[in-house]
Design an enzyme around this catalytic site. Structure first.
Site, PDB file in Angstrom:
ATOM      1  N   ASP A  65      32.223  34.738  41.787  1.00  0.00           N
ATOM      2  CA  ASP A  65      32.527  34.552  43.214  1.00  0.00           C
ATOM      3  C   ASP A  65      32.388  33.070  43.550  1.00  0.00           C
ATOM      4  O   ASP A  65      31.298  32.584  43.798  1.00  0.00           O
ATOM      5  CB  ASP A  65      31.535  35.427  44.012  1.00  0.00           C
ATOM      6  CG  ASP A  65      31.603  35.206  45.501  1.00  0.00           C
ATOM      7  OD1 ASP A  65      32.589  34.619  45.996  1.00  0.00           O
ATOM      8  OD2 ASP A  65      30.640  35.636  46.184  1.00  0.00           O
ATOM      9  N   ASN A  67      33.462  31.236  46.145  1.00  0.00           N
ATOM     10  CA  ASN A  67      33.228  30.781  47.527  1.00  0.00           C
ATOM     11  C   ASN A  67      32.091  31.540  48.200  1.00  0.00           C
ATOM     12  O   ASN A  67      31.924  31.485  49.417  1.00  0.00           O
ATOM     13  CB  ASN A  67      34.525  30.888  48.353  1.00  0.00           C
ATOM     14  CG  ASN A  67      34.984  32.323  48.506  1.00  0.00           C
ATOM     15  OD1 ASN A  67      34.499  33.220  47.794  1.00  0.00           O
ATOM     16  ND2 ASN A  67      35.895  32.560  49.419  1.00  0.00           N
ATOM     17  N   ASP A  69      31.258  34.645  48.983  1.00  0.00           N
ATOM     18  CA  ASP A  69      31.402  35.640  50.051  1.00  0.00           C
ATOM     19  C   ASP A  69      31.072  37.046  49.533  1.00  0.00           C
ATOM     20  O   ASP A  69      31.362  38.038  50.195  1.00  0.00           O
ATOM     21  CB  ASP A  69      32.817  35.603  50.657  1.00  0.00           C
ATOM     22  CG  ASP A  69      33.899  35.968  49.643  1.00  0.00           C
ATOM     23  OD1 ASP A  69      33.563  36.188  48.455  1.00  0.00           O
ATOM     24  OD2 ASP A  69      35.081  36.024  50.036  1.00  0.00           O
ATOM     25  N   ASP A  73      36.617  36.124  42.687  1.00  0.00           N
ATOM     26  CA  ASP A  73      37.937  35.607  43.041  1.00  0.00           C
ATOM     27  C   ASP A  73      38.554  34.854  41.865  1.00  0.00           C
ATOM     28  O   ASP A  73      37.936  34.679  40.820  1.00  0.00           O
ATOM     29  CB  ASP A  73      37.821  34.711  44.283  1.00  0.00           C
ATOM     30  CG  ASP A  73      36.596  33.814  44.200  1.00  0.00           C
ATOM     31  OD1 ASP A  73      36.519  33.044  43.226  1.00  0.00           O
ATOM     32  OD2 ASP A  73      35.683  33.932  45.056  1.00  0.00           O
ATOM     33  N   ASP A 244      50.036  50.026  35.107  1.00  0.00           N
ATOM     34  CA  ASP A 244      49.085  51.003  35.637  1.00  0.00           C
ATOM     35  C   ASP A 244      49.693  52.407  35.668  1.00  0.00           C
ATOM     36  O   ASP A 244      50.836  52.588  36.114  1.00  0.00           O
ATOM     37  CB  ASP A 244      48.723  50.564  37.066  1.00  0.00           C
ATOM     38  CG  ASP A 244      47.659  51.434  37.686  1.00  0.00           C
ATOM     39  OD1 ASP A 244      46.561  51.486  37.133  1.00  0.00           O
ATOM     40  OD2 ASP A 244      47.938  52.065  38.729  1.00  0.00           O
ATOM     41  N   GLU A 306      48.668  51.491  30.322  1.00  0.00           N
ATOM     42  CA  GLU A 306      47.554  52.405  30.554  1.00  0.00           C
ATOM     43  C   GLU A 306      48.060  53.786  30.165  1.00  0.00           C
ATOM     44  O   GLU A 306      48.568  54.552  30.990  1.00  0.00           O
ATOM     45  CB  GLU A 306      47.101  52.414  32.024  1.00  0.00           C
ATOM     46  CG  GLU A 306      45.821  53.218  32.186  1.00  0.00           C
ATOM     47  CD  GLU A 306      45.558  53.708  33.594  1.00  0.00           C
ATOM     48  OE1 GLU A 306      46.451  53.682  34.450  1.00  0.00           O
ATOM     49  OE2 GLU A 306      44.419  54.145  33.833  1.00  0.00           O
TER      50      GLU A 306
END
Ligand code: GLC
Ligand code: CA
Length: 583
Positions: A65, A67, A69, A73, A244, A306
């Site tokens: 992470d 930033n 929060d 990301d 997917d 998948e």
């Protein structure tokens, strides 16, 4: 026993037969040091680069992470590219980072050509591609082909009226005369697979959540729109896709009911077999078109699938009759086994190895939908979760083919399951509690170091709690420990890259043994023997000398020892050794 052309004889004896054998002094003594720097992948610049590669699955929400929060990301991933490179991963499969209401944490895409602000920007993806390029790490995205978000503009249009040009982008049907859904198909995420739209008074179909309406791939406009989306990212330098839920792309148009079985699923819905709304033959035609019309236009681009299949026979269909479908349909069948036993594994691996079209194998032992491998099976007395991590890592990384490695497995990360329904994030866990606790446990933050939140971020509460073992189970601590799971993985990945046998054939040895999975890899005039004791009992493998007898050069070892003509394996012991001819 004869092993045909092989240069040595191995006979596996049961633990009972070896009861009076002297115990080894230290089963750790022969562990090889991890490599100082990961050797380069010899095929990195070739179009078949993926054949000698390791694909590393990153769940962006949970990796790093940047930033602070609480949500991982894309910049977080870019910051850790050196680590990914040092691990010897050649490609990242990043699970969905597209704009999304996050009903299924990104698997509900509202715009295929963009990035959700909580994960970053398109420029961040460009940067990840560019920075990856300088390190030999390619980027694969996750292409959610079966459905979009109900917030996607296509669906917003589609549901606005029966005559809207986007109506046929999705699967709409009239209610039965009594107002009930068109048939008995159930969503695997709970309840009916049909949701009534009160405005247009028809039901739309969704194999997953109601927030994930299925696209209607029988509509050529859907194909065009989706192929354009796929190409958009390829043009930006992305190397391909993990597709997917491909088996759900088509369903029967006559809406035949599924057969119902006794009992109910975790959501209280009667069990059914889904034969009429999954694995339809049209899936293969469509995937072959995607390959031909989009992927093959760009050299070296790949499709990973998948592909949940019940066996290798079913898997083979996804390669296509002329290897013209998916390069890497993942064999996920090992994940669903109730336990890992030598006979089961041998049979399934042999099935993939001998597939009728000669498709390149791709194995995975875990992912963001399955329990972490180190906490999936009971730990035998005297062994540890680390030992499960090592033996499963040894399996994954010494098989032929392209392994797909889920982030954190290389540390032996364990599931950190929610204890109370109030703490659950994954909606299937909320709906199915306590029978189905959801997938939060295997999606917790990557464990980088012993600092707050395991170095995931600078201290904001992470979206899922860090597993309690992070102070010792983390990249920093394990890098410094020669016996760690991480260094074991590094040793094996380096071996895959450098040892000619690891680019060669796979062959099971001692095929009757119920306890030790033994196989050889052979190539470039070299042979590597792999012995995996999957049992809770120790095992001894006599190495019987013959005229051409060999010396075993240990390459990677855990809880095993070579003692005068035999290899002693503790429960979950691993022995990987080169067999060299005596001149
Ligand atoms: C795939 C994904 C899973 C998701 C589902 C619906 O199985 O791996 O995480 O929930 O598809 O998109
Ligand atoms: Ca963030």
């Amino acid at each position: 026993m004869s092993l045909g052309r092989s240069l040595f004889r191995v006979t596996l004896l049961s633990a009972a037969a070896m009861l009076f054998a002297p115990a080894p002094a230290s089963a750790q003594a022969m562990l090889q040091p991890p490599p100082k720097a990961m050797p380069a992948n010899p095929t990195v610049d070739q179009n078949d680069w993926w054949k000698r590669s390791v694909i590393y699955e990153v769940y962006p929400r949970s990796f790093a992470d940047s930033n602070n929060d609480g949500i991982g990301d894309i910049q977080g991933i870019t910051r850790h590219l050196d680590y990914i490179q040092s691990l010897g991963a050649d490609a990242i499969w990043m699970t969905p980072m597209f704009p999304s209401p996050q009903a299924d944490f990104g698997y509900d895409v509202a715009d295929y050509d963009n990035v959700d602000p909580q994960f970053g920007t398109v420029a961040d993806v460009d940067q990840l591609v560019a920075q990856g390029k300088t390190r030999g790490v390619k980027l694969l995205l996750d292409f959610v082909v079966n459905h979009t978000s109900d917030q996607h503009p296509w669906f917003q249009q589609s549901k606005s009226s029966r005559t809207n040009p986007y109506r046929d982008f999705y699967v709409w049907h009239d209610p039965k005369p009594d107002g009930s859904p068109p048939n008995n198909w159930a969503s695997i995420f709970g309840g009916s697979a049909w949701t009534l739209d009160p405005v247009t008074k028809q039901y739309y179909y969704h194999f997953f959540y109601p927030q994930q309406p299925d696209l209607n791939w029988r509509n050529p406009k859907v194909e065009k729109a989706m192929f354009d989306a796929a190409e958009w990212w390829l043009k930006r330098g992305v190397y391909g896709y993990r597709l997917d839920a491909v088996d759900t792309m088509f369903e029967r148009t006559d809406l035949k009911d599924n057969k119902v079985y006794p009992g109910v699923d975790a959501f209280g819905v009667p069990n059914q077999d889904h034969v009429n709304n999954s694995k339809q033959p049209e899936v293969h035609t469509e995937l072959q078109r995607l390959r031909q019309m989009v992927i093959d236009k760009y050299p070296g681009r790949i499709l990973v699938g998948e592909t949940w299949t019940s066996d290798a026979q079913e898997l083979v269909q996804y390669y296509g009759p002329r290897n013209n479908e998916l390069q890497l349909p993942m064999f996920l069948n090992l994940i669903s086994l109730p336990g890992l036993t030598a006979p089961d594994l041998r049979q399934r691996i042999t099935g993939v190895e001998t597939n009728s079209v000669g498709g390149w194998p791709s194995f995975a032992l875990s992912n963001h939908d399955s329990r972490r491998v180190a906490s999936r099976y009971p730990v035998p007395a005297g062994a540890s979760t680390d030992d499960w991590a090592k033996i499963t890592g040894a399996l994954l990384l010494t098989l032929r083919g392209t392994p797909v490695l889920y982030y954190g497995e290389e540390l032996g990360m364990v599931n950190n399951d929610p204890q109370r329904i109030e703490d659950v994030q994954d909606v299937i866990g909320k709906k199915g509690w306590p029978k189905e606790k959801g997938r939060d446990g295997e999606r917790t933050p990557m464990q980088w170091d012993a600092s707050a939140n395991a170095g995931f971020n600078a201290g904001a509460k992470p979206w899922l709690p860090v597993a309690p073992d992070y102070k010792t189970r983390n990249v920093a601590a394990e890098s410094a420990d020669p016996h760690s799971v991480l260094n074991f993985y590094r040793t094996l990945i380096a071996l895959r890259r450098t040892h000619p046998a690891m680019a060669g054939d796979w062959k099971a040895v001692d095929t009757d043994d119920r306890q030790v999975l033994a196989y050889q890899r052979s190539g470039g005039g070299k042979t590597v023997l792999v012995l995996l004791n999957l049992d809770a009992k120790p095992a001894d493998v006599p190495i019987e000398k013959t005229q051409t007898m060999e010396v075993l050069q240990p390459l990677a070892v855990n809880r095993a020892l070579l003692i005068s003509g035999r290899v002693h394996l503790d429960p979950l012991g691993v022995y990987v050794a080169e067999i060299t001819p005596i001149p």
